[in-house]
Write an enzyme that holds these catalytic residues in place. Structure first.
Site, PDB file in Angstrom:
ATOM      1  N   CYS A   1      43.228  31.775  52.559  1.00  0.00           N
ATOM      2  CA  CYS A   1      42.488  31.030  51.531  1.00  0.00           C
ATOM      3  C   CYS A   1      43.394  30.186  50.623  1.00  0.00           C
ATOM      4  O   CYS A   1      44.352  30.677  50.038  1.00  0.00           O
ATOM      5  CB  CYS A   1      41.705  32.025  50.679  1.00  0.00           C
ATOM      6  SG  CYS A   1      40.867  31.260  49.290  1.00  0.00           S
TER       7      CYS A   1
ATOM      8  N   SER B   1      33.769  33.230  44.736  1.00  0.00           N
ATOM      9  CA  SER B   1      34.115  33.853  43.451  1.00  0.00           C
ATOM     10  C   SER B   1      32.860  34.366  42.766  1.00  0.00           C
ATOM     11  O   SER B   1      32.864  35.443  42.165  1.00  0.00           O
ATOM     12  CB  SER B   1      34.797  32.847  42.523  1.00  0.00           C
ATOM     13  OG  SER B   1      35.929  32.299  43.120  1.00  0.00           O
TER      14      SER B   1
ATOM     15  N   ALA C   1      33.867  25.630  48.831  1.00  0.00           N
ATOM     16  CA  ALA C   1      34.623  26.887  48.832  1.00  0.00           C
ATOM     17  C   ALA C   1      34.808  27.429  47.423  1.00  0.00           C
ATOM     18  O   ALA C   1      34.970  28.631  47.234  1.00  0.00           O
ATOM     19  CB  ALA C   1      35.982  26.668  49.495  1.00  0.00           C
TER      20      ALA C   1
ATOM     21  N   GLU D   1      40.373  33.921  37.926  1.00  0.00           N
ATOM     22  CA  GLU D   1      38.980  33.982  37.450  1.00  0.00           C
ATOM     23  C   GLU D   1      38.518  35.440  37.397  1.00  0.00           C
ATOM     24  O   GLU D   1      37.902  35.879  36.417  1.00  0.00           O
ATOM     25  CB  GLU D   1      38.055  33.187  38.381  1.00  0.00           C
ATOM     26  CG  GLU D   1      38.201  31.680  38.241  1.00  0.00           C
ATOM     27  CD  GLU D   1      37.376  30.873  39.249  1.00  0.00           C
ATOM     28  OE1 GLU D   1      37.347  29.641  39.115  1.00  0.00           O
ATOM     29  OE2 GLU D   1      36.773  31.457  40.181  1.00  0.00           O
TER      30      GLU D   1
ATOM     31  N   GLU E   1      30.609  29.821  46.041  1.00  0.00           N
ATOM     32  CA  GLU E   1      29.931  31.084  46.351  1.00  0.00           C
ATOM     33  C   GLU E   1      30.834  32.316  46.350  1.00  0.00           C
ATOM     34  O   GLU E   1      30.407  33.390  45.958  1.00  0.00           O
ATOM     35  CB  GLU E   1      29.291  30.975  47.734  1.00  0.00           C
ATOM     36  CG  GLU E   1      28.243  29.912  47.801  1.00  0.00           C
ATOM     37  CD  GLU E   1      26.837  30.479  47.834  1.00  0.00           C
ATOM     38  OE1 GLU E   1      26.690  31.622  48.289  1.00  0.00           O
ATOM     39  OE2 GLU E   1      25.931  29.781  47.393  1.00  0.00           O
TER      40      GLU E   1
END
Lengths: 410, 64
Positions: A358, A250, A245, A367, A248
């Site tokens: 999430c 982010s 998780a 990020e 991909e």
């Protein structure tokens, strides 16, 4: 089964309908049109079944927090996303994705500690440092270059590896295997092999950390295995979920978000004016809403009969919640097709809604705030090195929306 | 305004902390919500209502 409730001549939306190549950043036009009909309708999925599609923003919130629906993917009639999952589902262990109620809470709480917002905030300087180093390297290297391999994938990968305590030197190995989880073209066999390879690798790491722990999540799991709170296979599975998780989603937001911003120069230049990565936060929320890269829809099944938004849902009916449709519902976001970085968009569903929302969202947010707040300021001349039409978008049935390569120049 | 939270419902998403930093925090060991100020002042009332609205688990209740 859901099928029998449809009138024989009823036309239903085929859920895998593609995005419009002319507007690749927008949800599939057919999906958007459903909202004009009703917040909940029927749709056909890959196996021919016709689950409910909940597209309205308010209806998505209501159904995703309704205890009368279940995430238990082993129940007959559960609307699984693809053939490979259907073939493997009976072997799926209990995870945060398919557990309900108390089981879900127990598993989720074991995984939450490293991802709380205050903890994530302490990582901001490290995220900034990784971002700056990757941009330095990109600027010193060949021009044009691929933004996916230069920045979008390495940054989240470095961060999740640092958090978990996984050696980044092994990234070629685990990135390849992690990518299977979100692909629609995999076979059941590919899927099994990838998860066995990844599982074997992580189990070995946890074993090492049982002897020589560090300050990381795998060491935390290793300690729980030693204490008998978790079995080694359970700890391995939790680690695998976090590793997959963390990659991909982010990465895709960085890549597709950049492509979107380059197409909206006014918005991009306003973003460039902001020199504080925290002040970029509202812009990040709007880009999350706009793109909703977890595009494929949350899957649920009704536990009992109940009335919802004027329809009768029956026990055993499949329910699909396509998050992009809720995020483009004009009743929640006026003129949803307009990218407006000043919009107050925090009520979007890009990270889902309800108890399954999430787990890594605060890490993803920081990020993205750091990347969006740094990359375009440091590289003001950044632009696509190819025509937009040449970008290879992932198919509409991939679990995460994305672009395989983003050639850029400056 | 009084803030009431249901710890059992909380899934530690951290949305409330983002929405109202002076009113909510997360417990170190499992991320469960902590209320820093049960009776927040009027100037943060909108933020607190927003925190309740964005809680994915509907674990925050506001008594006006």
């Amino acid at each position: 089964m859901a099928e029998t409730q449809l009138a024989p001549d009823e036309q239903v939306y085929y859920y895998q309908d593609d995005r419009d190549p002319k507007c690749p950043f927008a949800p599939a036009p057919g999906l958007r049109a459903l909202n004009e009909k009703a917040p909940i309708t029927r749709g056909r999925i890959w196996d021919g079944s016709t689950p409910w599609l909940v597209t309205g923003h308010a209806a998505q919130r209501a159904i995703l927090s309704d205890p009368r629906v279940s995430s238990d993917d082993k129940q007959p009639g559960f609307p699984l996303p693809n053939q490979a999952m259907a073939e493997n589902v009976q072997h799926h262990p209990l995870t945060i994705f398919n557990a309900d109620g108390a089981d879900h809470t127990r598993i989720r709480r074991m995984m939450t500690r490293p991802f709380t917002r205050p903890r994530m905030e302490t990582l901001r300087p490290k995220i900034q440092q990784f971002t700056d180093e990757l941009i330095d390297k990109m600027l010193a290297g060949p021009n044009p270059t691929d933004l996916v391999t230069a920045l979008a994938l390495p940054l989240p990968s470095l961060m999740i590896c640092a958090l978990l305590g996984v050696p980044y030197e092994d990234h070629d190995f685990f990135q390849e295997h992690a990518s299977f989880a979100t692909r629609s073209d995999k076979t059941a066999e590919d899927d099994r092999r990838a998860s066995e390879a990844l599982g074997g690798y992580l189990a070995q790491l946890i074993r090492v950390k049982m002897e020589t722990p560090g300050d990381d999540v795998l060491s935390d799991f290793a300690a729980r295995v030693k204490d008998g709170d978790l079995t080694l296979p359970e700890a391995t599975l939790l680690a695998m979920i976090l590793l997959i998780a963390g990659h991909e989603t982010s990465a895709t937001m960085i890549t597709v978000g950049t492509a979107l911003l380059l197409e909206n120069p006014d918005q991009l230049s306003a973003l460039r004016e902001i020199d504080d990565t925290k002040a970029v936060a509202p812009a990040v929320e709007e880009i999350l809403r706009y793109l909703t890269v977890a595009q494929f829809g949350q899957r649920r099944i009704a536990r009992e009969d109940f009335e919802f938004e004027g329809v009768q849902i029956k026990a055993g009916d499949g329910i699909v919640v396509p998050l992009p449709a809720g995020n483009w519902d004009p009743t929640a976001f006026p003129e949803p097709e307009k990218l407006d970085l000043t919009r107050k968009a925090t009520h979007h569903h890009a990270f889902g809604w309800g108890i399954h929302q999430c787990l890594g969202q605060q890490l993803a947010r920081i990020e993205l705030q750091v990347v969006y707040g740094t990359l375009y300021r440091r590289v003001p001349t950044l632009r696509l090195a190819v025509d937009r039409d040449e970008l290879a978008f992932r198919p509409a049935d991939a679990l995460a929306f994305g672009i395989a390569e983003l050639p850029v120049t400056w | 305004m009084k803030v009431v939270v249901d710890e059992d419902k909380c899934v530690a998403a951290g949305q409330c902390v983002s929405a109202a930093l002076d009113v909510f925090d997360q417990r170190e060991e499992d991320g469960i919500v902590i209320v820093l100020d049960e009776n927040p002042p009027a100037e943060v009332a909108d933020d607190v209502r927003n925190a309740a609205a964005v809680c994915p688990a509907l674990a925050i209740r506001i008594e006006e």
